[in-house]
Write a protein that holds these residues in place. Structure first.
Motif, PDB file in Angstrom:
ATOM      1  N   THR A 167      -9.765   9.306   4.182  1.00  0.00           N
ATOM      2  CA  THR A 167      -9.342   7.650   4.314  1.00  0.00           C
ATOM      3  C   THR A 167     -10.341   6.788   4.946  1.00  0.00           C
ATOM      4  N   LEU A 168     -10.859   5.857   4.330  1.00  0.00           N
ATOM      5  CA  LEU A 168     -11.757   4.887   4.399  1.00  0.00           C
ATOM      6  C   LEU A 168     -12.149   4.287   5.638  1.00  0.00           C
ATOM      7  N   LEU A 208      -5.461  -1.266  -2.672  1.00  0.00           N
ATOM      8  CA  LEU A 208      -6.371  -1.096  -3.026  1.00  0.00           C
ATOM      9  C   LEU A 208      -6.776  -0.451  -1.702  1.00  0.00           C
ATOM     10  N   ARG A 209      -5.780  -0.856  -0.182  1.00  0.00           N
ATOM     11  CA  ARG A 209      -5.487  -0.060   0.612  1.00  0.00           C
ATOM     12  C   ARG A 209      -4.840   2.003   0.364  1.00  0.00           C
ATOM     13  N   PHE A 258      -7.985  13.149  -5.462  1.00  0.00           N
ATOM     14  CA  PHE A 258      -9.081  12.855  -5.781  1.00  0.00           C
ATOM     15  C   PHE A 258      -9.673  13.860  -6.787  1.00  0.00           C
ATOM     16  N   SER A 311       0.368   4.295  -2.887  1.00  0.00           N
ATOM     17  CA  SER A 311       0.400   5.506  -2.287  1.00  0.00           C
ATOM     18  C   SER A 311       1.696   6.533  -2.908  1.00  0.00           C
ATOM     19  N   THR A 334      -7.190   4.014  -0.807  1.00  0.00           N
ATOM     20  CA  THR A 334      -8.217   4.526   0.278  1.00  0.00           C
ATOM     21  C   THR A 334      -7.500   4.906   1.738  1.00  0.00           C
ATOM     22  N   SER A 335      -6.612   5.339   1.257  1.00  0.00           N
ATOM     23  CA  SER A 335      -5.738   6.100   2.664  1.00  0.00           C
ATOM     24  C   SER A 335      -4.805   6.911   2.427  1.00  0.00           C
ATOM     25  N   SER A 343       0.676  -1.389   0.159  1.00  0.00           N
ATOM     26  CA  SER A 343      -0.026  -0.055   0.131  1.00  0.00           C
ATOM     27  C   SER A 343       1.008   1.364   0.191  1.00  0.00           C
ATOM     28  N   SER A 389      -9.779   0.909   5.690  1.00  0.00           N
ATOM     29  CA  SER A 389      -8.436   1.242   5.583  1.00  0.00           C
ATOM     30  C   SER A 389      -8.226   2.050   6.925  1.00  0.00           C
TER      31      SER A 389
END
Length: 450
Positions: free
Chosen positions: A181-182, A217-218, A229, A55, A221-222, A51, A186
Motif C-alpha cells: 500500500t502506498l 488509482l487507489r 505486482f 482492486s 495502489t492499496s 477502489s 492510499s
C-alpha cells in the motif's frame, strides 16, 4: 526510410489504416474514463469506479491474463494449447501442497513447476509424436482434473494434512502473501503511524472525473499482493523477450514458418519445447495465484479461467497488450457483478450501449473507406463484414439502451449473466482484424518437404 523532408512516414496497419501508437491508446483510455464517470453520475452507481471494484477487477483478471500469456507463448511457437485449464489445475494442487507446508512463495514455485510439467507433456505429445494439438490439449485438461482429485483425496484427506483442515476436495489453509500500500496516497500503517489517505478522501467526494480517477488509482495502489505486482511485470517482460531478443525471434519464426526457420539454422524442436514449457509455467503460476488469494486449494477452483484466458489471447490478437486489455475487461465486469450488484450492472448497460454506437460508427466509416478499393473478392468481403458489424453493433446498442431506459435495476437472476454477455458483445465486435501465427497448429517434421 525517410521522406524527402527527413521525417519518417507513419507506420501503416496491414489493411492500410494507421497503426495505433501509445498516444492513441492514452487518448482512448482517457475517453473511456470520462464515459465511465458520466455513466456513474447519470445512474448514481458509485461502485462503477470505486477502489474496491478496481482492486477486485485486478485480482480477477490476473489469473486470466497469466493463462493467456501461457497460450501466447505456445501459439507464437506454432503449438495450439487448449490445455491451459488442465495446467492451471495442476498449478493449484502443487501450489497448495507445497504452500501449506513451506510457505506461500514455495507454493508459487511449486505451482509453476506443476504447470511446466503439464506443458512438457503437451510438448512431448505434439512436437515429438505429432499428436493433434486439440486432442492433446483436451487430454491434458482431463488428466489435470482427474489427477488432482485423486491426489487431493490421497494426501489432503490423510494424517497431518487432514488435521490442519484438509479434505478430499480441499487443502489445508495456505498463508497469504504480503500486500503493498502506498503511504499518504492510499493510507495504510507504517509501524504505529496511520498514514493519510489522500486518494480515498478524493474518492469519497464522488466528484465527476476527479473522484473516479482517484478511485482507480487507489484500487491499484492499496493492498496489492506482491504476487500481483510480479504478475503485472510479466506482461512487459513477455513483450521484450518475444519481440526484442534473438530467442523471441526464433520462437516466433517457428510459429510463422518452421521450415524457413529450420533452413536458417533454428532448432525448431528446441524452440517449440521451450515455448510450450514456458506456457505451462505461466498457467501453473495462474493456478498458484488462485490458491494464494483464496488461501486454500479447492476442487474446481479454476472455473474455466484457462479457456477464458485463451479467448482473451485471441481477442488480443496474439499480443501481450491486447491480451491484458481483454483480461481486464472480463475481470472488471465480473468485479462489478460481485461488488456492485444490480445497480452497477444497470449502469454498465448504458456504458456498453454508448461504446457499441461508437463501434457502429467506426465500422461504417471503415466500410466506406474500403469500398473504393474493393475490387477483389477479399476486398468486397471486408466491406460486407464491416457493414454487417456496423449494423449488428447498432442493433445491440439500441437493445441495451431500451433495456436501460425501461428498468431501474438489473434483476438478481440476470446480474451474474450480464457481465459475461457484455464481454462477449465487446469481444465479438472488436475482434475484426485478427491474425494468428501462420503455422499455428501445423504438424512439423524436421527435414520434411512442405
Amino acid at each position: 526510410m525517410s521522406t524527402a523532408t527527413g521525417t519518417a512516414p507513419a507506420k501503416k496497419a496491414p489493411n492500410g489504416g494507421r497503426r495505433l501508437r501509445w498516444p492513441h491508446y492514452l487518448l482512448i483510455a482517457s475517453g473511456l474514463l470520462v464515459l465511465l464517470s458520466l455513466v456513474r453520475v447519470i445512474d448514481d452507481a458509485d461502485p462503477v469506479t470505486s477502489s474496491g471494484t478496481v482492486s477486485a477487477a485486478l485480482r480477477l483478471a490476473v489469473p486470466i491474463f497469466l493463462a493467456g500469456l501461457g497460450g501466447l507463448w505456445s501459439e507464437r511457437s506454432g503449438v495450439i494449447n487448449i490445455g491451459l485449464e488442465g495446467m492451471m489445475i495442476l498449478g493449484t494442487w502443487t501450489g497448495a501442497w507445497a504452500g501449506y507446508q513451506w510457505g506461500p512463495w514455495i507454493g508459487v514455485l511449486a505451482g509453476v513447476i506443476g504447470g511446466a510439467l503439464g506443458g512438457l507433456l503437451h510438448a512431448i505429445a505434439t512436437v515429438s509424436f505429432g499428436v493433434d494439438h486439440i486432442v492433446s490439449g483436451v487430454a491434458i485438461n482431463i488428466l489435470g482434473l482427474g489427477l488432482t482429485q485423486f491426489l487431493a483425496d490421497l494426501i489432503f484427506d490423510q494424517g497431518e494434512a487432514k488435521a490442519l483442515g484438509g479434505g478430499p476436495r480441499q487443502s489445508p489453509p495456505v498463508d497469504a502473501i504480503s500486500t503493498l500500500t502506498l503511504p499518504v496516497l492510499s493510507g495504510g500503517k507504517i509501524g504505529g503511524w496511520q498514514s493519510p489517505d489522500w486518494l480515498g478522501s478524493l474518492e469519497d467526494h464522488h466528484w465527476f472525473l476527479v473522484s473516479d480517477l482517484a478511485g482507480i488509482l487507489r484500487g491499484l495502489t492499496s493492498d496489492m499482493s506482491l504476487l500481483t505486482f510480479v504478475a503485472l511485470l510479466l506482461v512487459p517482460l513477455t513483450f521484450l523477450v518475444l519481440w526484442r531478443t534473438p530467442f523471441g525471434l526464433r520462437v516466433r519464426s517457428c510459429g510463422e514458418d518452421p521450415y524457413a526457420a529450420e533452413s536458417l539454422g533454428v532448432q525448431v524442436y528446441r524452440m517449440k519445447y521451450a515455448a510450450v514449457i514456458i506456457s505451462g509455467a505461466f498457467s501453473g503460476l495462474a493456478g498458484a495465484f488462485l490458491v494464494t488469494i483464496s488461501s486454500v486449494y479447492q476442487d474446481g477452483q479454476t472455473n474455466g479461467r484457462g479457456f477464458i484466458g485463451l479467448a482473451a489471447m485471441i481477442f488480443g490478437n496474439w499480443r501481450p497488450g491486447g491480451l491484458t486489455a481483454g483480461s481486464l475487461l472480463f475481470g472488471y465486469t465480473d468485479a462489478m457483478n460481485v461488488r456492485g450488484g444490480g445497480q452497477s450492472v444497470h449502469a454498465l448497460l448504458l456504458f456498453v450501449a454508448i461504446l457499441l454506437v461508437g463501434v457502429a460508427v467506426w465500422q461504417a466509416v471503415r466500410a466506406n473507406r474500403l469500398r473504393p478499393d474493393a475490387v477483389t473478392d477479399l476486398g468486397r468481403r471486408e466491406v460486407r463484414n464491416a457493414s454487417l458489424s456496423s449494423v449488428l453493433a447498432l442493433v445491440a446498442a439500441v437493445a441495451l439502451l431500451v433495456w436501460f431506459l425501461m428498468s431501474d435495476i438489473v434483476p438478481g437472476e440476470l446480474v451474474s449473466f450480464t457481465p459475461h454477455l457484455t464481454t462477449l458483445l465487446v469481444l465479438a465486435l472488436a475482434s475484426q482484424r485478427l491474425r494468428m501465427p501462420a503455422a499455428n497448429g501445423v504438424r512439423y517434421r524436421r527435414g520434411e518437404a512442405r
